[in-house]
Write an enzyme that holds these catalytic residues in place. Structure first.
Site, PDB file in Angstrom:
ATOM      1  N   GLU A  36       0.830  -1.204   0.000  1.00 12.20           N
ATOM      2  CA  GLU A  36       0.000   0.000   0.000  1.00 12.20           C
ATOM      3  C   GLU A  36       0.868   1.261   0.000  1.00 12.20           C
ATOM      4  OE1 GLU A  36      -2.891  -0.087   3.132  1.00 12.20           O
ATOM      5  OE2 GLU A  36      -4.013  -1.725   2.205  1.00 12.20           O
ATOM      6  N   LYS A 191      -5.959   2.826 -41.211  1.00 12.90           N
ATOM      7  CA  LYS A 191      -5.740   1.628 -40.379  1.00 12.90           C
ATOM      8  C   LYS A 191      -7.058   1.172 -39.784  1.00 12.90           C
ATOM      9  CE  LYS A 191      -4.614   1.738 -35.814  1.00 12.90           C
ATOM     10  NZ  LYS A 191      -3.894   2.099 -34.597  1.00 12.90           N
ATOM     11  N   GLY A 224       3.300  -1.812 -30.771  1.00 15.28           N
ATOM     12  CA  GLY A 224       4.204  -1.425 -31.858  1.00 15.28           C
ATOM     13  C   GLY A 224       3.706  -1.834 -33.236  1.00 15.28           C
TER      14      GLY A 224
END
Ligand code: R5P
Length: 297
Positions: A36, A191, A224
């Site tokens: 934490e 794309k 990528g």
């Protein structure tokens, strides 16, 4: 105004402080043995105007929790105004339910940041501008395209062509911004990504790039594959060099290898994500924005 650097963005916060001539607030942070996060202001911030700087790159959930705890503490201890600079605003992909039953992550982020007392949010090249509409506070989507272009301007470029690896409006505007800085041309590829498999298809088109240096400008590199597809097309069409400028170089898995194998010579990221590719700082972009010179793509 005083600045608080979150654990993920301390150097960036220092650079912003230097650029604006304002001090960093002393804080203490640690992790408990169970993981934490602990945060403490080491000085009185009651009545102060503060700027919190924290990028939410992976591990996003950890970084987000750090940001939330800092904001909560600042609000609780009576900061007068709280501006938040989150260069990489994680959870910006899911701004609508693309499939029935999906979560609205971007909306949840907006609700939490506002509820924790932020008066204004500054981010850099957000993945999806619709996310900005989810905030009631002022939100500024700054661009790193100018800083990236200025980095490339120092290289010995041959007749550079800026490429947006997809033809979304925002991607084209980022490419145009970089092209304007370099006083050169830009173009965009089309794309498509399969929503279920994540597979990416980039359509070929004549880019007139033979013997020229191509600079791909994008907001995020994750796997990528987007950049690799664009690079393959540029290489096939005779580009002299392929350089990549990206606002948030997340670079997951073997993304760098995939891009290099497809002809990329250099990847240039910003300090939104700290890694060896962070060659450009977004500090000047925020500093200018806070002086009223907002750079938007
Ligand atoms: C497109 O939607 C974005 O602008 C980026 O091109 C995309 O997030 C990059 O993802 P990856 O590196 O996985 O192809």
């Amino acid at each position: 105004m005083k600045i608080v650097g979150g654990p993920n963005s301390l150097n960036l916060a220092c650079k912003i402080g230097e650029a604006l001539g304002i001090p960093l607030i002393k804080v203490r942070t640690k992790r408990f043995p169970d993981g934490e996060f602990y945060f403490k202001f080491e000085e009185n911030i009651s009545g102060e105007n503060i700027l919190v700087v924290q990028s939410l790159c992976p591990p996003q959930d950890v970084r987000a929790m750090e940001l939330f705890l800092i904001l909560h503490t600042a609000r609780d201890l009576g900061a007068d105004t709280i501006k938040v600079f989150v260069p990489y605003l994680a959870y910006s992909r899911q701004d609508e339910r693309f499939l029935d039953g999906e979560c609205l992550s971007a909306s949840m982020m907006a609700e939490i940041i506002e509820e924790l007392g932020a008066d204004a949010l500054y981010t850099v090249d957000v993945h999806n501008e619709n996310v900005l509409k989810m905030y009631k506070i002022p939100v500024y989507n700054l661009t790193a395209s100018g800083e990236l272009a200025r980095y490339f301007a120092k290289k010995d470029l041959k007749n550079p062509l800026i490429i947006a690896p997809d033809d979304e409006d925002l991607a084209i505007r980022r490419a145009k911004y970089a092209a304007d800085v370099l006083k050169t041309e830009y173009d965009a590829l089309e794309k498509r990504r399969d929503r279920y498999t994540g597979e990416i298809v980039t359509y070929k088109k004549d880019l007139r790039v033979r013997e020229r240096d191509a600079i791909i400008i994008d907001d995020i590199i994750s796997t990528g594959k987007t950049v690799a597809n664009a690079a393959r097309i540029l290489k096939e069409q005779g580009a002299r060099r392929i350089l990549v400028g990206v606002s948030h170089a997340l670079l997951i898995g073997d993304s760098v290898k995939i891009m290099m194998e497809n002809g990329v010579e250099e990847i240039v990221g910003t300090d939104s994500v700290i890694n060896e590719y962070a060659k450009v700082s977004v500090a000047p972009v925020l500093a200018r924005a806070l002086r009223g010179e907002v750079e938007q793509a």
